[in-house]
Structures are given as structure tokens and as C-alpha cells.
Scaffold this motif. Structure first.
Motif, PDB file in Angstrom:
ATOM      1  N   LEU A  36       4.477   5.118  -6.344  1.00  0.00           N
ATOM      2  CA  LEU A  36       2.717   5.460  -6.364  1.00  0.00           C
ATOM      3  C   LEU A  36       2.545   6.336  -7.259  1.00  0.00           C
ATOM      4  O   LEU A  36       1.199   6.375  -7.927  1.00  0.00           O
ATOM      5  CB  LEU A  36       2.467   5.849  -4.733  1.00  0.00           C
ATOM      6  CG  LEU A  36       0.383   5.287  -4.228  1.00  0.00           C
ATOM      7  CD1 LEU A  36       0.060   4.500  -5.140  1.00  0.00           C
ATOM      8  CD2 LEU A  36       0.356   6.150  -3.148  1.00  0.00           C
ATOM      9  N   ASP A  37       2.723   7.188  -7.402  1.00  0.00           N
ATOM     10  CA  ASP A  37       2.992   9.142  -7.993  1.00  0.00           C
ATOM     11  C   ASP A  37       2.231   8.006  -9.528  1.00  0.00           C
ATOM     12  O   ASP A  37       1.509   8.670 -10.262  1.00  0.00           O
ATOM     13  CB  ASP A  37       3.668  10.393  -7.717  1.00  0.00           C
ATOM     14  CG  ASP A  37       3.829  10.591  -6.430  1.00  0.00           C
ATOM     15  OD1 ASP A  37       2.349  10.276  -5.793  1.00  0.00           O
ATOM     16  OD2 ASP A  37       4.227  10.552  -6.063  1.00  0.00           O
ATOM     17  N   ALA A  38       3.518   7.369 -10.030  1.00  0.00           N
ATOM     18  CA  ALA A  38       3.574   7.134 -11.504  1.00  0.00           C
ATOM     19  C   ALA A  38       2.216   6.558 -11.947  1.00  0.00           C
ATOM     20  O   ALA A  38       1.270   6.299 -13.081  1.00  0.00           O
ATOM     21  CB  ALA A  38       4.528   6.333 -11.847  1.00  0.00           C
ATOM     22  N   SER A  66       3.194  -5.319  -1.444  1.00  0.00           N
ATOM     23  CA  SER A  66       2.055  -6.008  -1.417  1.00  0.00           C
ATOM     24  C   SER A  66       1.053  -4.927  -1.582  1.00  0.00           C
ATOM     25  O   SER A  66       0.205  -4.175  -2.183  1.00  0.00           O
ATOM     26  CB  SER A  66       1.896  -6.447  -0.461  1.00  0.00           C
ATOM     27  OG  SER A  66       2.395  -7.545  -0.123  1.00  0.00           O
ATOM     28  N   ALA A  67       0.995  -3.437  -0.473  1.00  0.00           N
ATOM     29  CA  ALA A  67      -0.142  -2.301  -0.776  1.00  0.00           C
ATOM     30  C   ALA A  67       0.332  -1.724  -2.400  1.00  0.00           C
ATOM     31  O   ALA A  67      -0.207  -1.364  -2.586  1.00  0.00           O
ATOM     32  CB  ALA A  67       1.265  -1.444   0.042  1.00  0.00           C
ATOM     33  N   TYR A  68       1.961  -1.468  -2.943  1.00  0.00           N
ATOM     34  CA  TYR A  68       1.684  -1.049  -4.683  1.00  0.00           C
ATOM     35  C   TYR A  68       0.443  -2.103  -5.048  1.00  0.00           C
ATOM     36  O   TYR A  68       0.387  -1.721  -5.541  1.00  0.00           O
ATOM     37  CB  TYR A  68       2.877  -0.785  -4.908  1.00  0.00           C
ATOM     38  CG  TYR A  68       3.348  -0.957  -6.339  1.00  0.00           C
ATOM     39  CD1 TYR A  68       3.427   0.510  -6.844  1.00  0.00           C
ATOM     40  CD2 TYR A  68       2.773  -1.740  -7.169  1.00  0.00           C
ATOM     41  CE1 TYR A  68       3.374   1.287  -7.602  1.00  0.00           C
ATOM     42  CE2 TYR A  68       2.949  -0.674  -8.569  1.00  0.00           C
ATOM     43  CZ  TYR A  68       3.493   0.123  -9.058  1.00  0.00           C
ATOM     44  OH  TYR A  68       2.923   0.597 -10.659  1.00  0.00           O
ATOM     45  N   ARG A  69       0.715  -3.132  -5.243  1.00  0.00           N
ATOM     46  CA  ARG A  69      -0.060  -4.065  -6.081  1.00  0.00           C
ATOM     47  C   ARG A  69      -1.424  -3.856  -5.769  1.00  0.00           C
ATOM     48  O   ARG A  69      -2.229  -4.569  -6.408  1.00  0.00           O
ATOM     49  CB  ARG A  69      -0.099  -6.001  -5.472  1.00  0.00           C
ATOM     50  CG  ARG A  69       1.659  -5.595  -5.930  1.00  0.00           C
ATOM     51  CD  ARG A  69       1.858  -5.355  -7.833  1.00  0.00           C
ATOM     52  NE  ARG A  69       3.236  -6.234  -8.213  1.00  0.00           N
ATOM     53  CZ  ARG A  69       3.340  -6.001  -9.551  1.00  0.00           C
ATOM     54  NH1 ARG A  69       2.896  -5.053 -10.197  1.00  0.00           N
ATOM     55  NH2 ARG A  69       4.552  -6.574 -10.242  1.00  0.00           N
ATOM     56  N   ILE A  70      -1.983  -4.026  -4.038  1.00  0.00           N
ATOM     57  CA  ILE A  70      -3.196  -3.497  -3.381  1.00  0.00           C
ATOM     58  C   ILE A  70      -3.780  -2.855  -4.361  1.00  0.00           C
ATOM     59  O   ILE A  70      -4.967  -3.099  -4.929  1.00  0.00           O
ATOM     60  CB  ILE A  70      -3.556  -4.010  -2.462  1.00  0.00           C
ATOM     61  CG1 ILE A  70      -3.411  -4.965  -1.999  1.00  0.00           C
ATOM     62  CG2 ILE A  70      -4.733  -3.295  -2.676  1.00  0.00           C
ATOM     63  CD1 ILE A  70      -2.756  -5.096  -0.692  1.00  0.00           C
ATOM     64  N   VAL A  71      -3.210  -1.318  -4.456  1.00  0.00           N
ATOM     65  CA  VAL A  71      -3.579   0.013  -5.036  1.00  0.00           C
ATOM     66  C   VAL A  71      -3.678  -0.369  -6.672  1.00  0.00           C
ATOM     67  O   VAL A  71      -4.630  -0.103  -6.965  1.00  0.00           O
ATOM     68  CB  VAL A  71      -2.436   1.116  -4.448  1.00  0.00           C
ATOM     69  CG1 VAL A  71      -2.986   1.973  -4.776  1.00  0.00           C
ATOM     70  CG2 VAL A  71      -2.536   1.215  -3.182  1.00  0.00           C
ATOM     71  N   GLN A  72      -2.570  -1.004  -7.174  1.00  0.00           N
ATOM     72  CA  GLN A  72      -2.325  -1.481  -8.746  1.00  0.00           C
ATOM     73  C   GLN A  72      -3.650  -2.311  -8.882  1.00  0.00           C
ATOM     74  O   GLN A  72      -4.740  -1.921  -9.779  1.00  0.00           O
ATOM     75  CB  GLN A  72      -1.497  -1.812  -9.092  1.00  0.00           C
ATOM     76  CG  GLN A  72      -1.933  -1.871 -10.446  1.00  0.00           C
ATOM     77  CD  GLN A  72      -0.227  -3.073 -11.065  1.00  0.00           C
ATOM     78  OE1 GLN A  72      -0.441  -3.872 -10.390  1.00  0.00           O
ATOM     79  NE2 GLN A  72       0.597  -2.804 -11.929  1.00  0.00           N
ATOM     80  N   GLU A  73      -4.330  -3.066  -8.169  1.00  0.00           N
ATOM     81  CA  GLU A  73      -5.494  -4.257  -8.424  1.00  0.00           C
ATOM     82  C   GLU A  73      -6.935  -2.958  -8.759  1.00  0.00           C
ATOM     83  O   GLU A  73      -7.909  -3.393  -9.351  1.00  0.00           O
ATOM     84  CB  GLU A  73      -5.351  -5.329  -8.017  1.00  0.00           C
ATOM     85  CG  GLU A  73      -6.602  -6.209  -8.571  1.00  0.00           C
ATOM     86  CD  GLU A  73      -6.229  -6.888  -9.280  1.00  0.00           C
ATOM     87  OE1 GLU A  73      -7.410  -6.822 -10.657  1.00  0.00           O
ATOM     88  OE2 GLU A  73      -5.057  -6.825 -10.408  1.00  0.00           O
TER      89      GLU A  73
END
Length: 461
Positions: free
Chosen positions: A318-320, A350-357
Motif C-alpha cells: 500500500l505504501d508504494a 480486493s482491499a488493495y485493488r479498491i484503494v488503487q481504483e
């Protein structure tokens, strides 16, 4: 009769008669009916056209009555009957155009026959067989008819009108009158052409709207399938990793026990064999899913890794992801509440992709806005919240697929979580998702208090 004649009569003649009967049957269905076919309400004008038609119909009734009574020398009652039939046909044409046309033609025939017997009483001439009021009424009726019925029916009605006019005016002469047959038929032909053209334009527009709707639905369905395929590709990597671990553990387990029983060894061997077979099938399915992507030279994924072959990201990266957004010139802050703990791989991904989108949407649709990412670890799952502030300028045209929120909803629905996406304070935007760490087996769909198919920041998410 020769054999050739019999063949012609039973072959071509029968076909022509069948076609003629079919044509007459269709015309009877079009013009011998009392079905309702109301004039549609206009979006902005509403009842204004109906009121104008009723006003003109009243003028035709009053003017026609006076004209046939004073100049046509008809009795007041008969004049009112004929003029009232012509004006009433105009009003009736708003809802039942075919019966209105029959009423108009009946009033015309009655009026023309009655007036013909009065022609020549005065030295002044009189317009016949169509009066001025009759021409106006018939024009309105034919226009309303052509707007609602097929073109063949409108042309047939015009032909019948011309035939009756010719019969009344051409077969028997009357004394001292000004003929109105050519003028009236010319005007009638014009209004029929105009009405038919307007009807064709309305039908073409309706078909275009229908086709546009179907195209939009098909595009949404295709995007949904592509998003699900993308999620499946990512989750297949996670599942394949676990199956590989199961296979290795089943192979190593017999060596951890001194003199293991034969039953244990056989069971562990069966577990390893089943895991290997499942892993093989998973790789085949994953190969099919990835075959839809580009081959050599395919574009990099959202993290900069080669699409489809890099390890699937987790919240450890997430930091990256936040640093990449900051490198684009945006202010992004992160906040983590609760005791951080490892979550199931599907939840982490899924959490990573939601933040990314969500951060991608901020970059695309909220120029100059800052963003805040908050992760809250709860006893039964993870809550993800991304909020952006008010943009400092208008959003540029988006070149994305236009269904970012759709992908978020699919991921949340897969895990049985909940999601909301809605405008926030002063033109900002907020996305909140809760991902349970133990999704139910039936994985209920996404529930959301407010959701949009179009990003309210000015673009499509």
C-alpha cells in the motif's frame, strides 16, 4: 381453354388474387377500425397541441356553420350538423384518427350533396365541393392520420378522398360555383407527405434510442464480464499458491513421523495427487483466461508489473501505491486504525485493488484534489475508506473504461461485503467498503445506500 391458359390461371392468376386479397385485408385492418391511437404528449408543451386543435375545431364549426347557412343557403340545423361533424372529426382525430377520417368524409359528402342542390340560387358563386372550413378540417384530420397510421393507410385515405371529390365534382355538373377540387387535393397531398415524413422520423428516432440503449447495456455487460475475468485471473494465482503449499506439505508430512502407518502414507499421497491434479486444472483455466491478453510486448499492469504474471499485490504494498500517487503531484495521507493482522489473500487483494481504483479515479476526475486512505481493522473484517477533497478545476475527458465502481462492487460482492460510493462535502467523493475476513458461502450481493453509474465528479468512474 389450352393447357397453357389453365396453368396461367391456376398459377400466376391465383398468386395475384391471393396478393390482392392480402392487400385488401391489410387495408381493411388499417382503415376499418375504431381502435384508439392517441396523439402523444409533447415533453415541454404537454397539452398545448391538443388545445390548439380544439380551438381550431371550434373555429371551423362556427365559421363553417355561418358560411353554409349564409352563402350555401342551407338550413341552420343542417349547416350546424355538417360543420359540427367536420370540427368534431378534428378533435376525435387526436385519439382515434381512423374513425375521425371516416367522420370527416361523411360530413363532406353530406355537405357537398346538400349544397349542390342550392347552387345557382344567387348570381354569386360558391366554393364547391370543398368549403374553406372543410378544407381546413380535412387537412388537420389527414395530418393526424398520417402521423399515426402506416404509410399505405395514409395514401389509401388520400386516394379515397380524391375519388370522392372526383365523383362529386366531375360526374355531374352544378351551376355557378368555384371548383376547389384541385386546390384541396394538392393541400391534402402535402399534409399527408409531411405527416408521413414526421412519423418516419419519429420511428427512426425511437429505433435509434432503442439501439443506443441495447448498445449501452451490452457494453455494460461486456465490461462486467471483463472485470470478473480480471478478478478471476488474480484470484487464480492466490488459489494456485495455496494448492502448491498443500501439495508440498502432503509430500513432506510422512518424513516428519517415524515409521508412519501405511494408511497415513496412502492418504497423504492421495491428498498430494489430488492437489497436483487440481493445480494442473487451475493452470489450464488460468492459461485460457490469460490468453485473451496481449502476447509479447503486452502493457504493464496497474502496478507497473507485467500484466497477469506478477505476484498479486497485498496491503503490504500500500505504501508504494500511495507513493506513486504522490509522485503524480497529489497529496495523499494514510491512516490505519485497529490492530493490523494478516487477512485472507482474497481480502488483501480486493482491499488493495479498491484503494488503487479509488486513487486512480481521483487522478482522473478530481484535478488538484487531495485524498485520504483509511484502513480500519475490525474483529470481523476490514473497512476501507477513500475520501478526496474538492477538485480545483474541471476534469479532463476520461479515456478509461468508465466502470471503476463496477469493479469495486464486483470484488465486494464476491466477498459478501458492503460498499457505498457517493459525493462528499463540497464536491468531494467518498468510497467506503467493508470486507469480512470470513465471507459467507453464498456471498450476498453488494448493498449500498447510494451508488452511481456515473462519477459525480464530472466523469464516468
Amino acid at each position: 381453354m389450352s393447357r397453357l391458359g389453365r396453368v396461367t390461371d391456376t398459377g400466376v392468376g391465383r398468386a395475384l388474387r391471393a396478393r390482392l386479397r392480402g392487400w385488401l385485408r391489410v387495408l381493411r385492418q388499417d382503415l376499418w377500425t375504431f381502435r384508439a391511437d392517441p396523439l402523444p404528449l409533447f415533453t415541454w408543451l404537454r397539452w398545448l397541441p391538443h388545445g390548439l386543435v380544439c380551438l381550431v375545431a371550434f373555429g371551423v364549426t362556427v365559421g363553417g356553420t355561418g358560411d353554409m347557412n349564409d352563402n350555401g343557403h342551407l338550413g341552420a340545423g343542417l349547416a350546424l350538423l355538417v360543420a359540427g361533424g367536420q370540427g368534431g372529426a378534428m378533435v376525435l382525430g387526436l385519439w382515434r384518427p381512423v374513425p375521425a377520417w371516416w367522420l370527416s368524409m361523411g360530413a363532406f359528402v353530406v355537405g357537398a350533396v346538400a349544397v349542390r342542390g342550392r347552387l345557382g340560387f344567387d348570381p354569386d358563386t360558391y366554393t364547391w365541393p370543398w368549403t374553406a372550413a372543410g378544407i381546413i378540417a380535412e387537412m388537420f384530420v389527414l395530418l393526424l392520420l398520417a402521423l399515426r397510421v402506416p404509410t399505405r393507410a395514409a395514401i389509401t385515405a388520400l386516394a379515397v378522398t380524391a375519388l370522392l371529390t372526383y365523383v362529386l365534382e366531375g360526374l355531374r355538373d352544378a351551376e355557378r360555383y368555384d371548383t376547389t377540387g384541385v386546390l384541396s387535393l394538392s393541400l391534402f397531398a402535402v399534409v399527408v407527405v409531411v405527416g408521413t415524413a414526421l412519423r418516419g422520423r419519429r420511428e427512426a428516432r425511437a429505433q435509434l434510442v432503442e439501439q443506443t440503449t441495447l448498445t449501452a447495456e451490452e457494453r455494460t455487460r461486456r465490461t462486467l464480464l471483463e472485470e470478473r475475468s480480471r478478478i478471476a485471473r488474480e484470484l487464480h494465482d492466490v488459489v494456485a499458491h495455496h494448492m502448491s503449499v498443500i501439495s508440498i506439505q502432503a509430500q513432506v508430512a510422512p518424513h516428519l513421523v517415524e515409521n508412519p502407518p501405511d494408511e497415513l502414507t496412502e492418504n497423504l499421497a492421495g491428498i498430494r495427487q489430488n492437489a497436483l491434479e487440481a493445480l494442473t486444472e487451475l493452470r489450464r483455466v488460468l492459461g485460457v483466461l490469460r490468453s485473451e491478453q496481449a502476447g509479447p510486448g503486452q502493457p504493464a499492469g496497474p502496478d507497473g508489473d507485467t500484466a497477469g504474471h506478477a505476484p498479486q499485490p497485498t496491503l503490504d504494498r500500500l505504501d508504494a501505491l500511495v507513493d506513486n500517487t504522490r509522485a503524480a503531484g497529489r497529496e495523499v495521507t494514510t491512516e490505519i486504525n485497529g490492530e493490523r493482522r494478516p487477512l485472507p489473500p482474497g481480502v488483501e487483494l480486493s482491499a488493495y485493488r479498491i484503494v488503487q481504483e479509488a486513487l486512480s479515479n481521483v487522478l482522473r476526475h478530481a484535478p488538484g484534489a487531495s485524498a485520504k486512505v483509511r484502513l480500519t481493522y475490525q474483529p470481523d473484517g476490514l473497512e476501507v475508506e477513500i475520501v478526496n477533497s474538492r477538485p480545483t478545476g474541471p476534469a479532463p475527458p476520461s479515456t478509461g473504461a468508465g466502470h471503476g465502481l463496477l469493479g469495486m462492487r464486483e470484488r465486494v460482492a464476491m466477498l459478501g461485503g458492503t460498499m457505498t460510493a457517493h459525493p462528499w462535502h463540497w464536491d468531494g467523493f467518498k468510497v467506503t467498503a467493508f470486507l469480512p475476513d470470513t465471507p459467507p458461502a453464498d456471498a450476498p450481493g453488494t448493498t449500498r445506500s447510494t451508488d452511481t453509474a456515473t462519477d459525480p465528479r464530472g466523469g464516468t468512474p
